[in-house]
Design a protein around this motif. Structure first.
Motif, PDB file in Angstrom:
ATOM      1  N   GLY A  13      42.559   8.697  46.082  1.00 14.87           N
ATOM      2  CA  GLY A  13      42.776   9.799  45.151  1.00 14.87           C
ATOM      3  C   GLY A  13      43.376   9.374  43.837  1.00 14.87           C
ATOM      4  O   GLY A  13      43.400   8.196  43.478  1.00 14.87           O
ATOM      5  N   THR A  14      43.884  10.368  43.118  1.00 13.38           N
ATOM      6  CA  THR A  14      44.514  10.142  41.833  1.00 13.38           C
ATOM      7  C   THR A  14      46.011   9.939  42.058  1.00 13.38           C
ATOM      8  O   THR A  14      46.479   9.939  43.191  1.00 13.38           O
ATOM      9  N   GLY A  60      40.113  16.327  45.159  1.00 10.93           N
ATOM     10  CA  GLY A  60      40.865  16.528  43.927  1.00 10.93           C
ATOM     11  C   GLY A  60      40.144  17.451  42.964  1.00 10.93           C
ATOM     12  O   GLY A  60      39.287  18.249  43.361  1.00 10.93           O
ATOM     13  N   LEU A  61      40.487  17.368  41.699  1.00  6.84           N
ATOM     14  CA  LEU A  61      39.892  18.189  40.647  1.00  6.84           C
ATOM     15  C   LEU A  61      38.435  17.803  40.405  1.00  6.84           C
ATOM     16  O   LEU A  61      38.009  16.702  40.768  1.00  6.84           O
ATOM     17  N   ALA A  62      37.695  18.683  39.747  1.00  4.57           N
ATOM     18  CA  ALA A  62      36.292  18.378  39.426  1.00  4.57           C
ATOM     19  C   ALA A  62      36.180  17.068  38.652  1.00  4.57           C
ATOM     20  O   ALA A  62      35.266  16.275  38.892  1.00  4.57           O
ATOM     21  N   ALA A  63      37.128  16.815  37.772  1.00  5.99           N
ATOM     22  CA  ALA A  63      37.109  15.588  36.957  1.00  5.99           C
ATOM     23  C   ALA A  63      37.437  14.329  37.761  1.00  5.99           C
ATOM     24  O   ALA A  63      37.328  13.220  37.237  1.00  5.99           O
ATOM     25  N   LEU A  68      32.398  15.182  54.611  1.00  2.00           N
ATOM     26  CA  LEU A  68      33.421  15.642  53.675  1.00  2.00           C
ATOM     27  C   LEU A  68      34.239  16.729  54.357  1.00  2.00           C
ATOM     28  O   LEU A  68      33.700  17.518  55.133  1.00  2.00           O
ATOM     29  N   SER A  69      35.519  16.770  54.059  1.00  2.86           N
ATOM     30  CA  SER A  69      36.359  17.846  54.559  1.00  2.86           C
ATOM     31  C   SER A  69      37.524  18.043  53.603  1.00  2.86           C
ATOM     32  O   SER A  69      37.653  17.312  52.608  1.00  2.86           O
ATOM     33  N   THR A  70      38.360  19.019  53.896  1.00  7.09           N
ATOM     34  CA  THR A  70      39.501  19.300  53.039  1.00  7.09           C
ATOM     35  C   THR A  70      40.644  19.899  53.842  1.00  7.09           C
ATOM     36  O   THR A  70      40.421  20.480  54.905  1.00  7.09           O
ATOM     37  N   THR A  71      41.836  19.744  53.317  1.00  9.08           N
ATOM     38  CA  THR A  71      43.015  20.320  53.958  1.00  9.08           C
ATOM     39  C   THR A  71      43.262  21.749  53.484  1.00  9.08           C
ATOM     40  O   THR A  71      44.019  22.479  54.116  1.00  9.08           O
ATOM     41  N   GLN A  72      42.615  22.157  52.373  1.00  9.55           N
ATOM     42  CA  GLN A  72      42.742  23.522  51.863  1.00  9.55           C
ATOM     43  C   GLN A  72      41.725  23.749  50.758  1.00  9.55           C
ATOM     44  O   GLN A  72      41.315  22.817  50.075  1.00  9.55           O
ATOM     45  N   ALA A  73      41.329  25.005  50.576  1.00  5.05           N
ATOM     46  CA  ALA A  73      40.291  25.343  49.600  1.00  5.05           C
ATOM     47  C   ALA A  73      40.883  25.843  48.282  1.00  5.05           C
ATOM     48  O   ALA A  73      40.632  26.963  47.854  1.00  5.05           O
ATOM     49  N   HIS A  74      41.678  25.015  47.631  1.00  5.59           N
ATOM     50  CA  HIS A  74      42.122  25.276  46.267  1.00  5.59           C
ATOM     51  C   HIS A  74      41.453  24.256  45.356  1.00  5.59           C
ATOM     52  O   HIS A  74      41.121  23.149  45.790  1.00  5.59           O
ATOM     53  N   ASP A  91      42.324  22.137  43.296  1.00  2.84           N
ATOM     54  CA  ASP A  91      42.863  20.783  43.178  1.00  2.84           C
ATOM     55  C   ASP A  91      42.613  19.932  44.423  1.00  2.84           C
ATOM     56  O   ASP A  91      42.929  18.749  44.441  1.00  2.84           O
ATOM     57  N   HIS A  92      42.038  20.526  45.450  1.00  2.00           N
ATOM     58  CA  HIS A  92      41.668  19.784  46.660  1.00  2.00           C
ATOM     59  C   HIS A  92      40.149  19.690  46.826  1.00  2.00           C
ATOM     60  O   HIS A  92      39.671  18.797  47.504  1.00  2.00           O
ATOM     61  N   VAL A  93      39.411  20.648  46.235  1.00  2.13           N
ATOM     62  CA  VAL A  93      37.958  20.706  46.438  1.00  2.13           C
ATOM     63  C   VAL A  93      37.157  20.758  45.135  1.00  2.13           C
ATOM     64  O   VAL A  93      35.955  20.993  45.165  1.00  2.13           O
ATOM     65  N   GLY A  94      37.797  20.518  44.017  1.00  2.18           N
ATOM     66  CA  GLY A  94      37.129  20.633  42.728  1.00  2.18           C
ATOM     67  C   GLY A  94      35.880  19.775  42.584  1.00  2.18           C
ATOM     68  O   GLY A  94      34.918  20.176  41.947  1.00  2.18           O
ATOM     69  N   ALA A  95      35.886  18.604  43.187  1.00  2.00           N
ATOM     70  CA  ALA A  95      34.735  17.698  43.091  1.00  2.00           C
ATOM     71  C   ALA A  95      33.856  17.719  44.342  1.00  2.00           C
ATOM     72  O   ALA A  95      32.920  16.932  44.456  1.00  2.00           O
TER      73      ALA A  95
END
Length: 172
Positions: free
Chosen positions: A14-15, A35-38, A60-66, A68-72
Motif C-alpha cells: 500500500g501507500t 486504497g484510493l483510486a489514485a 480481490l477483497s477488502t476490509t471495508q467499502a469506503h 480509501d479502501h476500495v477506490g482502485a
C-alpha cells in the motif's frame, strides 16, 4: 512508500497511510484493499518491485467499502481479471460506488462501482492455492466491515495472522 515482506508470503504493497496486503500462493495472489483510486499504479509498481506479476492477482477483497479502501478496486479488477470476494454487507455499497454508504451517502458516488463475484459471510473461507483465508464479520464502520485470519509458514515456524480492520463505529 516502499513495499515489504511482513511474514511468510504476506506483503505490504500500500501507500504510506493506506494498508494494502498481497498474499502470494502457488495458484496466484490475493490483494486485500486497494486504497484510493489514485493508488492503482503505486500498488502495481509495489507488487512488481517485490518480484511478483500484477496479472497474477486472482482474488480481490477488502476490509471495508469506503473510498480509501476500495477506490482502485474497479480498475484493478478490470486490469487483472481477478474475482472480487467481499463481505455480503458491503456488496450493495460497492455496486453503487458508495452512494448507499450510511456515512457518506450525501456525497453521491465516491469511487467507481464494482460488482462482487462472491459474497462472504462470517466464517467463510477464501481458498487460493495453498492458502485458506477466513473472513471475520464485524459490522459497525460499514455494514460489511471485516477482518481476515489465516496461517502463514515462515521458514520453520507457522504464524496465525490477522489482518484487522479496527476503525471506529459509525452511527447514522
Amino acid at each position: 512508500f516502499q513495499p515489504f515482506r511482513i511474514v511468510g508470503n504476506v506483503y505490504y504493497v500500500g501507500t504510506y497511510d493506506l494498508a494494502c496486503y498481497l498474499i502470494t500462493t502457488t495458484q496466484g495472489n490475493m490483494l486485500i484493499n486497494t486504497g484510493l483510486a489514485a493508488s492503482a499504479e503505486q500498488i502495481k509498481s509495489n507488487i512488481e518491485k517485490l518480484g511478483f506479476k500484477f496479472a497474477d492477482i486472482k482474488i480481490l477483497s477488502t476490509t471495508q467499502a469506503h473510498f480509501d479502501h476500495v477506490g482502485a478496486m474497479a480498475e484493478i479488477k478490470k486490469k487483472t481479471g481477478a474475482k472480487l470476494m467481499v463481505d455480503a454487507g458491503d456488496a450493495s455499497v460497492l455496486a453503487d460506488g458508495g452512494q448507499s454508504d450510511y456515512e457518506v451517502a450525501s456525497l453521491g458516488a465516491t469511487f467507481e462501482s464494482v460488482k462482487a463475484d462472491r459474497l462472504l459471510n462470517d466464517g467463510d473461507t477464501i481458498k487460493l492455492g495453498d492458502m485458506q483465508v477466513v473472513l471475520l464479520h464485524h459490522p459497525g464502520h460499514t455494514k460489511g466491515s471485516c477482518s481476515f485470519m489465516f496461517a502463514v509458514k515462515d521458514e520453520q515456524k507457522t504464524f496465525r495472522v490477522l489482518i484487522a480492520n479496527m476503525p471506529t463505529i459509525i452511527t447514522a
